[in-house]
Design an enzyme around this catalytic site. Sequence first.
Site, PDB file in Angstrom:
ATOM      1  N   ASP A 120       0.853  -1.183   0.000  1.00  0.00           N
ATOM      2  CA  ASP A 120       0.000   0.000   0.000  1.00  0.00           C
ATOM      3  C   ASP A 120       0.898   1.246   0.000  1.00  0.00           C
ATOM      4  O   ASP A 120       1.783   1.354  -0.847  1.00  0.00           O
ATOM      5  CB  ASP A 120      -0.945  -0.068   1.208  1.00  0.00           C
ATOM      6  CG  ASP A 120      -1.992   1.035   1.228  1.00  0.00           C
ATOM      7  OD1 ASP A 120      -2.983   0.924   0.494  1.00  0.00           O
ATOM      8  OD2 ASP A 120      -1.805   2.006   1.985  1.00  0.00           O
ATOM      9  N   TYR A 227      -1.861  11.176   1.874  1.00  0.00           N
ATOM     10  CA  TYR A 227      -2.766  11.446   0.753  1.00  0.00           C
ATOM     11  C   TYR A 227      -2.800  12.940   0.436  1.00  0.00           C
ATOM     12  O   TYR A 227      -2.824  13.342  -0.728  1.00  0.00           O
ATOM     13  CB  TYR A 227      -4.181  10.967   1.094  1.00  0.00           C
ATOM     14  CG  TYR A 227      -4.310   9.471   1.189  1.00  0.00           C
ATOM     15  CD1 TYR A 227      -4.597   8.700   0.071  1.00  0.00           C
ATOM     16  CD2 TYR A 227      -4.136   8.819   2.411  1.00  0.00           C
ATOM     17  CE1 TYR A 227      -4.714   7.312   0.155  1.00  0.00           C
ATOM     18  CE2 TYR A 227      -4.249   7.433   2.509  1.00  0.00           C
ATOM     19  CZ  TYR A 227      -4.537   6.691   1.382  1.00  0.00           C
ATOM     20  OH  TYR A 227      -4.631   5.322   1.467  1.00  0.00           O
ATOM     21  N   HIS A 292      -6.887  -6.764  -0.756  1.00  0.00           N
ATOM     22  CA  HIS A 292      -5.856  -5.769  -0.447  1.00  0.00           C
ATOM     23  C   HIS A 292      -5.061  -6.175   0.791  1.00  0.00           C
ATOM     24  O   HIS A 292      -3.905  -5.784   0.932  1.00  0.00           O
ATOM     25  CB  HIS A 292      -6.532  -4.414  -0.234  1.00  0.00           C
ATOM     26  CG  HIS A 292      -5.563  -3.283  -0.044  1.00  0.00           C
ATOM     27  ND1 HIS A 292      -4.813  -2.758  -1.078  1.00  0.00           N
ATOM     28  CD2 HIS A 292      -5.199  -2.581   1.069  1.00  0.00           C
ATOM     29  CE1 HIS A 292      -4.048  -1.775  -0.625  1.00  0.00           C
ATOM     30  NE2 HIS A 292      -4.259  -1.648   0.680  1.00  0.00           N
TER      31      HIS A 292
END
Length: 311
Positions: A120, A227, A292
Site C-alpha cells: 500500500d 494522501y 488488499h
Amino acid sequence: MGYRIALLLIFTACCALSAPRQTEKHEYAEVNGIRIHYVTAGKGPLIVFLHGFPEFWYEWKSQLPEFARDYRAVAPDMRGYNLSEKPAGVDAYQMQNLVEDVRALAAHLGYKKFILVGHDWGGGVAWSFAIAHPEYLEKLIIINCPHPAILARELAENPAQQKASQYMLFFRSPQAEQTLSANNYAGLVDGVLGDGLKSGVFTEADKQAYIQAWSQPGALTGGLNYYRAANLGPPAPGAPKAPVADTDGMVVKVPTLVIWGEKDTALLTGNLDGMDKFVPNLTIKRIPDGSHWVIHEKPELVNGYIRDFIR
C-alpha cells in the site's frame, strides 16, 4: 543404557522447549530530523518492511519471525504513525521526505545495500525509493501497490479505478479524522479488519493493537497527510481532466517482485497492465482469492513468494 538414552532425549526436548525464540526488539532512531520507532529481529543482510495506511509495524508480524531466521528484519512505524514522530504540516509528508527516512534508517543501521518490501503506501514509498536510489537495493518487493506512473494513468483514464478511488478524496478532506475516529474507530475497524475478524484472520487482540496505534496523538492525521501531501486521488466531480504525468525517469532498475491480491477493491488489477514498461526486471505473482489485505490473509504464501524471489 536404554534408560540413559531416554533421559537424554527428555533433557534435549526440554532444552529445545525452553530455548529462547527469535525475539523482536523495539528501538528508536533519530533519522532525517525525526524520531522513528522500529521493530527489529534477527541478524544478517538487511530486509526492510514498509507498512501502508492505516497500519503500522505490526502489519509485518508474520514476516518478521520468518525472515529473522537469516536476515536482519526491520519494520518501522513510518513517520506520522503509531510511535514514530508526527511532524506538523502536510509538507512534512512529501514523498522526498518519506524516501529519505528509509535511506537514513538503513544508514543508521549500518547498511549500504538491502532488500525493500512495501505494501500500500509503504509500496508507494518503496517504488519511489527504488527509482531514486537503485544503488541501495538488492531487490524490491511490492504488495498491492501500483507503480506511480501506472496509478497516475489509471486515475486519469480508467473510470473503474476512478470510482474505486473516491475514498482518497474523502481521506484528503478536513472531515476525515473526525469521521474515521468516531465510535472508537468503527469505520477503520470495519474497513481494515472487518472481514478478517469474521474469518479468523484477525483476532480481538489484533483489533485492540490497531485501535491503540490509531489512538496515538496525531497518528490518524499523520497517515492521512500522505494522501494530502501527494494530492492523490481521482479527478474531483466537475474538475478538469488532469494532465498526463511525466513518466520520464520513472524506470525501476532493480529486480522487482509484485505480489497482488486480485480481489483488491481499492486498487484494481488494471494497475498491473503495462508495468513491465517501467520495470524491465519484473516478476508478478497474482493471488486470485487475496484482497488488499493479502499479507494477513495468506502470510505463508506471501512469505514463500518473497523467499523464492530473494534466495
